[in-house]
Every structure is written in structure tokens, then in C-alpha cells.
Enzyme design. Structure first.
Site, mmCIF file in Angstrom:
data_model
loop_
_atom_site.group_PDB
_atom_site.id
_atom_site.type_symbol
_atom_site.label_atom_id
_atom_site.label_comp_id
_atom_site.label_asym_id
_atom_site.label_seq_id
_atom_site.Cartn_x
_atom_site.Cartn_y
_atom_site.Cartn_z
ATOM 1 N N ARG A 184 0.989 -1.133 -0.046
ATOM 2 C CA ARG A 184 -0.018 0.159 0.171
ATOM 3 C C ARG A 184 0.833 1.234 -0.069
ATOM 4 O O ARG A 184 0.322 2.483 0.409
ATOM 5 C CB ARG A 184 -0.889 0.097 1.011
ATOM 6 N N LYS B 190 2.949 11.505 -11.518
ATOM 7 C CA LYS B 190 2.087 10.660 -12.420
ATOM 8 C C LYS B 190 2.660 9.403 -12.497
ATOM 9 O O LYS B 190 3.825 9.330 -13.329
ATOM 10 C CB LYS B 190 1.625 11.345 -13.826
ATOM 11 N N GLU C 17 9.832 18.416 -25.754
ATOM 12 C CA GLU C 17 8.953 18.698 -24.634
ATOM 13 C C GLU C 17 9.727 19.901 -23.783
ATOM 14 O O GLU C 17 8.955 20.838 -23.216
ATOM 15 C CB GLU C 17 9.388 17.701 -23.509
ATOM 16 N N LYS D 152 7.845 22.792 -14.947
ATOM 17 C CA LYS D 152 6.946 21.788 -14.697
ATOM 18 C C LYS D 152 6.678 21.751 -13.181
ATOM 19 O O LYS D 152 5.712 21.506 -12.930
ATOM 20 C CB LYS D 152 7.592 20.286 -15.242
ATOM 21 N N GLU E 252 -4.206 17.849 -12.284
ATOM 22 C CA GLU E 252 -4.724 18.157 -13.709
ATOM 23 C C GLU E 252 -5.925 18.984 -13.706
ATOM 24 O O GLU E 252 -6.929 18.363 -14.268
ATOM 25 C CB GLU E 252 -4.908 16.995 -14.581
ATOM 26 N N ARG F 77 -2.712 22.682 -14.733
ATOM 27 C CA ARG F 77 -1.845 21.568 -15.366
ATOM 28 C C ARG F 77 -2.078 21.304 -16.889
ATOM 29 O O ARG F 77 -1.299 20.632 -17.247
ATOM 30 C CB ARG F 77 -1.901 20.438 -14.313
ATOM 31 N N ASN G 69 -0.227 20.205 -21.701
ATOM 32 C CA ASN G 69 -0.922 19.462 -22.953
ATOM 33 C C ASN G 69 -0.447 19.960 -24.005
ATOM 34 O O ASN G 69 -1.085 19.558 -25.036
ATOM 35 C CB ASN G 69 -2.082 18.916 -22.714
ATOM 36 N N HIS H 107 -0.195 18.053 -27.136
ATOM 37 C CA HIS H 107 -0.425 16.538 -26.957
ATOM 38 C C HIS H 107 -1.841 16.232 -27.394
ATOM 39 O O HIS H 107 -1.863 15.020 -27.544
ATOM 40 C CB HIS H 107 -0.348 16.577 -25.443
ATOM 41 N N HIS I 295 -0.880 12.944 -29.090
ATOM 42 C CA HIS I 295 -1.430 11.844 -28.681
ATOM 43 C C HIS I 295 -2.258 10.935 -29.666
ATOM 44 O O HIS I 295 -2.108 9.801 -29.839
ATOM 45 C CB HIS I 295 -2.403 11.834 -27.470
ATOM 46 N N HIS J 53 7.557 9.740 -28.795
ATOM 47 C CA HIS J 53 6.481 10.766 -28.074
ATOM 48 C C HIS J 53 6.608 12.099 -28.564
ATOM 49 O O HIS J 53 5.797 12.919 -28.980
ATOM 50 C CB HIS J 53 6.273 10.684 -26.706
#
Ligand SMILES: NC(=O)c1ccc[n+]([C@@H]2O[C@H](COP(=O)([O-])OP(=O)(O)OC[C@H]3O[C@@H](n4cnc5c(N)ncnc54)[C@H](O)[C@@H]3O)[C@@H](O)[C@H]2O)c1
Ligand SMILES: [Zn+2]
Length: 374
Positions: free
Chosen positions: A126, A148, A190, A232, A242, A246, A250, A253, A257, A270
Site C-alpha cells: 500500500r 504521475k 518537450e 513543470k 490536472e 496543469r 498538454n 499533446h 497523442h 512521443h
């Protein structure tokens, strides 16, 4: 172990319930033991890495951590490993090697190892502490920061995961010496993203020092990593999970994506798909009068100059648009675009008709700015 170690000034990430430093410095790997000491003292340590990274840098890391007892868990390199099955194997290895609640996992690799290591750490017993030593530019400027974590499912990328912050991040630009050039360029897109969304000085630096940066000069890379990581960290500190803020991360993106998915994650790295996405967003912004033509030109030129990037090939724009609507970042069926207003400022726009997006993509395919690169 020396006391009074002179540590470079860290960048801080502060989110509710967690605060941690990101240290960025050339040569940091060889001092990893000193930097990690406050987190790992008296605790068992488990290193997760991939076999490529370990081949290049494992000895140096082991030397830096000695005499601290560590167990090493290796996975094969590549995005395909980023799945629940691998996490199960990692958890099993942790258990077999006697990992306890007080143990610490060190994720030593690119975004794949970082995402998977963070996820494994968040669910094993956990939750055990973890730290990151990112080894790709993409991981140093982006994925190792912000907490993330996650893995892919057959149905899509990053569909299972958690928000789980590391205790410390150590970035050493020297590690990028062994990184394939294409991976370096992909990470740089990026960094360009960070510059456009919030750092005009970084934008200038990337424009003025392109040769040094692309040659992998560590001093230049250190500057780029520091500025991108700071941006960042700032965004994540203001908005961990997000919300609207945040989402500026993107930029590039939404189309990026979709392009990755439409080409089954085989054609583009990517960052390369994000490069196309940023070009599309820049055109969209220029057409909707939010962005002056000279600013748009500067952005297109900077993105182009960090190519080459593979062409979009025969992938129909309609196919790319179809993938846009199934992206998990779509909210209530409405697609959001992060559009630049000027270098250093973006805005979130929704309700752009798909037809407009498709025609911009078709136009980009026709004119392909990267064809002129080098
Ligand atoms: N968590 C986040 O916020 C976040 C953000 C962006 C991307 N990501 C994730 O990051 C992943 C991509 O990460 P990546 O681009 O770092 O890919 P990666 O981890 O697959 O690394 C790319 C390749 O480079 C090799 N490599 C790594 N470091 C090296 C080094 N120093 N020298 C030589 N080779 C080296 C790896 O073995 C691998 O083959 C994706 O899964 C993506 O979803 C996560
Ligand atoms: Zn990205």
C-alpha cells in the site's frame, strides 16, 4: 561519507502533503549516495532499471551508493514492458527480496522505468517511498516530475495509474551522453513545449544554442533541463491533479497523442508526435487570431530547427481526428486545445470544429516543415 556536502540549489515541488527537491547537476550520479542519504539512511534500497541503462551506468551508480545495501531489479527496455504484468513481477521480486514498508525503491531509467517504478512503489504494501534518477531527457524535463505514475493497457496508454510523488529527484545531464540522438531530440520537443507555455528566456536559449544542445554539450543541456524542470515543478505545485492549470502542459499533446495512436505507437517517439501537435496548435492559434504571425513564425522555426521528425506519411487526417475524440483528456466529449498566444503564454480553447483541425493536419502533411530540416 563526507558531511557538509555542497549541494547545488534544488528546484522544489510542493503539493499538498508532499514536498521534494529536484537536484540537477553535471556529475550528480557519482554523488548519488550523498544526495540520497537523508531519504535512505538505515533503510533497504531496491533499484529498478532497464537492462540498457544498467549496462551503461549501473557500475557507476552501484559505486556511488556503496556501501549501502541495494538489490537490483532489471526489466527489458521499451514501452511494451510498461504493463501490469511487469508490475506484478516487480512486486513479486520486491517481496522475495524482503522489501518492507520502510524500504525505498529507486527508479533509474527513462519514463518507462519511472512510471512503472512509481506505480509499483505506490501499490506495494500500500505504498513505499521511491526516488527517481531519470536517465532520458524526456524523463529529466518531464516524466520524473509531478508524480504521475502508471502503466498501459491493451485498450490504451497510461490507463491504470496513481498520483504518487517521489521523495527526491536527481538529474545528471552526463547520463544523456549514451542516449541515442533521436531520443535526445524527442526530449527537446518537450523542452520547447515548456518554453512556449511559460518561459520566453528558455525559448531564446533554445534558439541561440541549438548546435551545442544538439551536440549534447552537458552545460547547455543542464540549462535546458533546469529551466524545463522548474516550469513543470511550478505548474505541478499549483495544480497537482490536472485541473485547468496543469492542462497547459498538454500543449501539442491533443494532436500528438492522436497521431501516436493513429500510427500505433510505431512511427513516432512521443516527443516527435508532440512536435507535430505543437505545429498544429500553432496554426490553429494563428487562424483564430489569438497569435500574431511573427510569433507563430518564431515558434514554427524553432520546432522545425530541432528536427528531423518522421513525416505523417499516409495516415489520413480523419483517422488522427478520430483518435482525438477517444483520448482520455477529452472532458464530456469536448476536445480542449492548448493554444499559444505569444511565446511564454498559452490559453485553453474548446469547441474548435474537427473539420478545421483536419484541414490543418492535411496542410501540415502537404507542407511538412521538417522536410527542410538540415
Ligand atoms: N509520468 C509522466 O508525467 C509522464 C510524462 C511524459 C511521458 N511519460 C511516459 O514516459 C515514457 C517514455 O519515456 P522515455 O522517452 O524516457 O522512454 P524510455 O524509458 O523507453 O527510454 C527510451 C530508450 O532509451 C534507453 N535509455 C534510457 N536512458 C538511457 C541512457 N542514459 N543511455 C542510453 N539509453 C538510454 C531506454 O533503455 C529505452 O530504450 C512513456 O511511457 C510515457 O507515457 C510519463
Ligand atoms: Zn509529453
Amino acid at each position: 561519507m563526507t558531511k557538509n556536502v555542497q549541494h547545488a540549489d534544488p528546484i522544489l515541488v510542493k503539493v499538498p502533503g508532499a514536498s521534494y527537491p529536484i537536484f540537477i547537476q553535471n556529475g550528480l550520479l557519482s554523488k548519488a549516495g550523498e544526495y540520497l542519504q537523508p531519504v535512505v539512511a538505515g533503510r533497504k534500497m531496491f533499484i529498478l532499471s532497464d537492462s540498457t541503462v544498467w549496462k551503461f551506468w549501473g557500475k557507476e551508480l552501484s559505486r556511488a551508493l556503496a556501501p549501502h545495501p541495494c538489490s537490483v531489479l532489471l526489466v527489458a527496455p521499451g514501452e511494451r514492458q510498461k504493463q501490469l504484468g511487469t508490475v506484478e513481477k516487480i512486486a513479486l521480486q520486491l517481496a522475495l527480496h524482503g522489501a518492507e514498508r520502510s524500504s525505498v525503491l529507486l527508479a533509474f531509467g527513462g519514463g518507462v522505468v519511472g512510471d512503472m517504478g512509481g506505480f509499483a512503489a505506490s501499490v506495494y504494501l500500500r505504498g513505499i517511498d521511491y526516488v527517481q534518477i531519470p536517465t532520458t531527457l524526456l524523463a529529466q524535463v518531464d516524466s520524473a516530475i509531478g508524480g504521475k505514475t502508471g502503466v498501459n493497457l491493451a485498450a490504451g496508454k497510461n490507463l491504470v495509474g496513481t498520483f504518487y510523488q517521489p521523495k527526491i529527484v536527481l538529474s545528471d545531464p552526463r547520463l544523456l551522453r549514451t542516449l541515442p540522438e533521436r531520443e535526445l531530440r524527442a526530449g527537446l520537443f518537450e523542452a520547447i513545449k515548456c518554453a512556449v507555455i511559460g518561459d520566453p528566456d528558455l525559448f531564446e536559449y533554445l534558439a541561440q544554442n541549438r548546435r551545442e544542445i544538439l551536440k549534447g554539450k552537458t552545460a547547455a543541456l543542464e540549462q535546458v533541463i533546469r529551466a524545463s524542470a522548474a516550469l513543470k515543478a511550478l505548474v505541478v505545485s499549483k495544480d497537482e491533479k490536472e485541473g485547468d492549470l496543469r492542462r497547459v502542459l498538454n500543449f501539442g499533446h491533443t494532436v500528438g497523442h492522436a497521431l501516436e495512436a493513429a500510427t500505433r505507437y510505431r512511427r513516432f517517439l512521443h516527443g516527435e508526435a508532440v512536435a507535430w501537435g505543437m505545429l498544429a496548435a500553432t496554426r490553429m492559434a494563428a487562424q483564430t487570431d489569438g497569435l500574431a504571425p511573427q510569433e507563430a513564425d518564431r515558434m514554427v522555426e524553432l520546432i522545425r530547427s530541432y528536427g528531423p521528425v518522421p513525416s505523417m506519411g499516409k495516415t489520413p487526417a480523419s483517422e488522427i481526428c478520430r483518435h482525438m475524440t477517444v483520448d482520455k483528456k477529452v472532458r464530456d466529449g469536448v476536445i480542449h486545445f492548448v493554444l499559444p498566444r505569444r511565446v511564454g503564454e498559452v490559453t485553453i480553447v474548446k469547441g474548435i470544429p474537427q473539420q478545421r483541425v483536419a484541414s490543418i493536419i492535411e496542410e501540415l502533411k502537404r507542407t511538412d516543415p521538417f522536410r527542410q530540416t538540415q
